[in-house]
Design a protein around this motif. Structure first.
Motif, PDB file in Angstrom:
ATOM      1  N   MET A 156       0.847  -1.148   0.000  1.00 50.86           N
ATOM      2  CA  MET A 156       0.000   0.000   0.000  1.00 50.86           C
ATOM      3  C   MET A 156       0.908   1.231   0.000  1.00 50.86           C
ATOM      4  O   MET A 156       1.851   1.314   0.787  1.00 50.86           O
ATOM      5  N   ILE A 157       0.627   2.184  -0.878  1.00 49.15           N
ATOM      6  CA  ILE A 157       1.376   3.438  -0.943  1.00 49.15           C
ATOM      7  C   ILE A 157       0.448   4.569  -0.531  1.00 49.15           C
ATOM      8  O   ILE A 157      -0.649   4.711  -1.077  1.00 49.15           O
ATOM      9  N   ILE A 158       0.885   5.351   0.440  1.00 43.31           N
ATOM     10  CA  ILE A 158       0.140   6.522   0.894  1.00 43.31           C
ATOM     11  C   ILE A 158       0.851   7.736   0.320  1.00 43.31           C
ATOM     12  O   ILE A 158       2.026   7.965   0.605  1.00 43.31           O
ATOM     13  N   ASN A 159       0.137   8.527  -0.473  1.00 42.17           N
ATOM     14  CA  ASN A 159       0.765   9.628  -1.197  1.00 42.17           C
ATOM     15  C   ASN A 159       0.012  10.929  -0.954  1.00 42.17           C
ATOM     16  O   ASN A 159      -0.370  11.621  -1.889  1.00 42.17           O
ATOM     17  N   ASN A 160      -0.248  11.255   0.331  1.00 36.74           N
ATOM     18  CA  ASN A 160      -0.928  12.513   0.615  1.00 36.74           C
ATOM     19  C   ASN A 160       0.091  13.639   0.661  1.00 36.74           C
ATOM     20  O   ASN A 160       0.982  13.669   1.475  1.00 36.74           O
ATOM     21  N   ALA A 161      -0.046  14.591  -0.267  1.00 36.59           N
ATOM     22  CA  ALA A 161       0.933  15.664  -0.419  1.00 36.59           C
ATOM     23  C   ALA A 161       0.831  16.707   0.672  1.00 36.59           C
ATOM     24  O   ALA A 161       1.819  17.365   1.001  1.00 36.59           O
ATOM     25  N   SER A 162      -0.341  16.882   1.246  1.00 36.07           N
ATOM     26  CA  SER A 162      -0.505  17.857   2.316  1.00 36.07           C
ATOM     27  C   SER A 162      -1.658  17.414   3.198  1.00 36.07           C
ATOM     28  O   SER A 162      -2.388  16.479   2.870  1.00 36.07           O
ATOM     29  N   GLY A 163      -1.797  18.076   4.316  1.00 32.28           N
ATOM     30  CA  GLY A 163      -2.874  17.729   5.226  1.00 32.28           C
ATOM     31  C   GLY A 163      -2.584  16.455   5.995  1.00 32.28           C
ATOM     32  O   GLY A 163      -1.488  15.903   5.943  1.00 32.28           O
ATOM     33  N   THR A 164      -3.617  15.984   6.700  1.00 37.99           N
ATOM     34  CA  THR A 164      -3.486  14.818   7.563  1.00 37.99           C
ATOM     35  C   THR A 164      -4.513  13.765   7.182  1.00 37.99           C
ATOM     36  O   THR A 164      -5.690  14.070   7.014  1.00 37.99           O
ATOM     37  N   THR A 165      -4.052  12.533   7.053  1.00 40.78           N
ATOM     38  CA  THR A 165      -4.916  11.379   6.824  1.00 40.78           C
ATOM     39  C   THR A 165      -4.798  10.480   8.038  1.00 40.78           C
ATOM     40  O   THR A 165      -3.689  10.115   8.432  1.00 40.78           O
ATOM     41  N   THR A 166      -5.934  10.130   8.639  1.00 36.85           N
ATOM     42  CA  THR A 166      -5.925   9.258   9.806  1.00 36.85           C
ATOM     43  C   THR A 166      -6.539   7.916   9.431  1.00 36.85           C
ATOM     44  O   THR A 166      -7.626   7.859   8.851  1.00 36.85           O
TER      45      THR A 166
END
Length: 159
Positions: free
Chosen positions: A1-11
């Motif tokens: 799994m690749i998490i690619n959030n460029a900004s902000g917060t993912t919970t």
């Protein structure tokens, strides 16, 4: 799994599992923040790699946020929000430019490898469960470390 959030917060508050029992893999990319929270342990046994941004280990005390080894590369930050967030048998690898912040928490790992140019911050306690603690040139450790195994230093010394 690749998490690619460029900004902000993912919970993510669930358990990360590998239904095929092939180890799985979690890779954090880009500059945002990923929070691994909740009370269910993650049981995948593959490597979690932080290439950029922040991963906050925020499961309940003693609950594994990641199920296997953890590697922090240049541009990555792993921040503890509770005690004992990775398995006691895991290898924690901190590469040049990567940062771990214990935030006053305790973590027990099987092995710790610090490949220089990095920092351990937050005043917590990093314990080894009997394997090696490896440090290379330009390592900066600013937390308590309890070592039950070998301390291997790879590099040069000067007086």
């Amino acid at each position: 799994m690749i998490i690619n959030n460029a900004s902000g917060t993912t919970t993510y508050s669930g358990a990360i599992v590998d239904p095929n029992q092939g180890g799985g893999r979690l890779t954090k990319m880009a500059g945002g923040t990923l929070v691994l929270a909740g009370s269910s342990p993650s049981t995948f046994t593959g490597v979690t790699t932080v290439n950029a941004g922040t991963v906050q280990l925020a499961k309940s005390d003693g609950v594994s946020a990641v199920g296997g080894n953890l590697t922090v590369n240049s541009g990555g930050l792993v921040s503890w929000q509770a005690n004992e967030q990775i398995p006691d048998t895991a290898t924690l690898t901190l590469n040049s430019g990567g940062i771990i912040n214990l935030n006053g928490h305790t973590e027990t790992v099987g092995s710790f490898v610090d490949n220089g140019g990095t920092e351990i911050l937050g005043g917590g306690l990093l314990r080894l469960s009997g394997n090696d603690f490896t440090v290379t040139d330009n390592s900066n450790i600013s937390a308590n470390v309890a070592i039950a195994g070998d301390l291997d230093y790879i590099g040069t010394t000067s007086a």
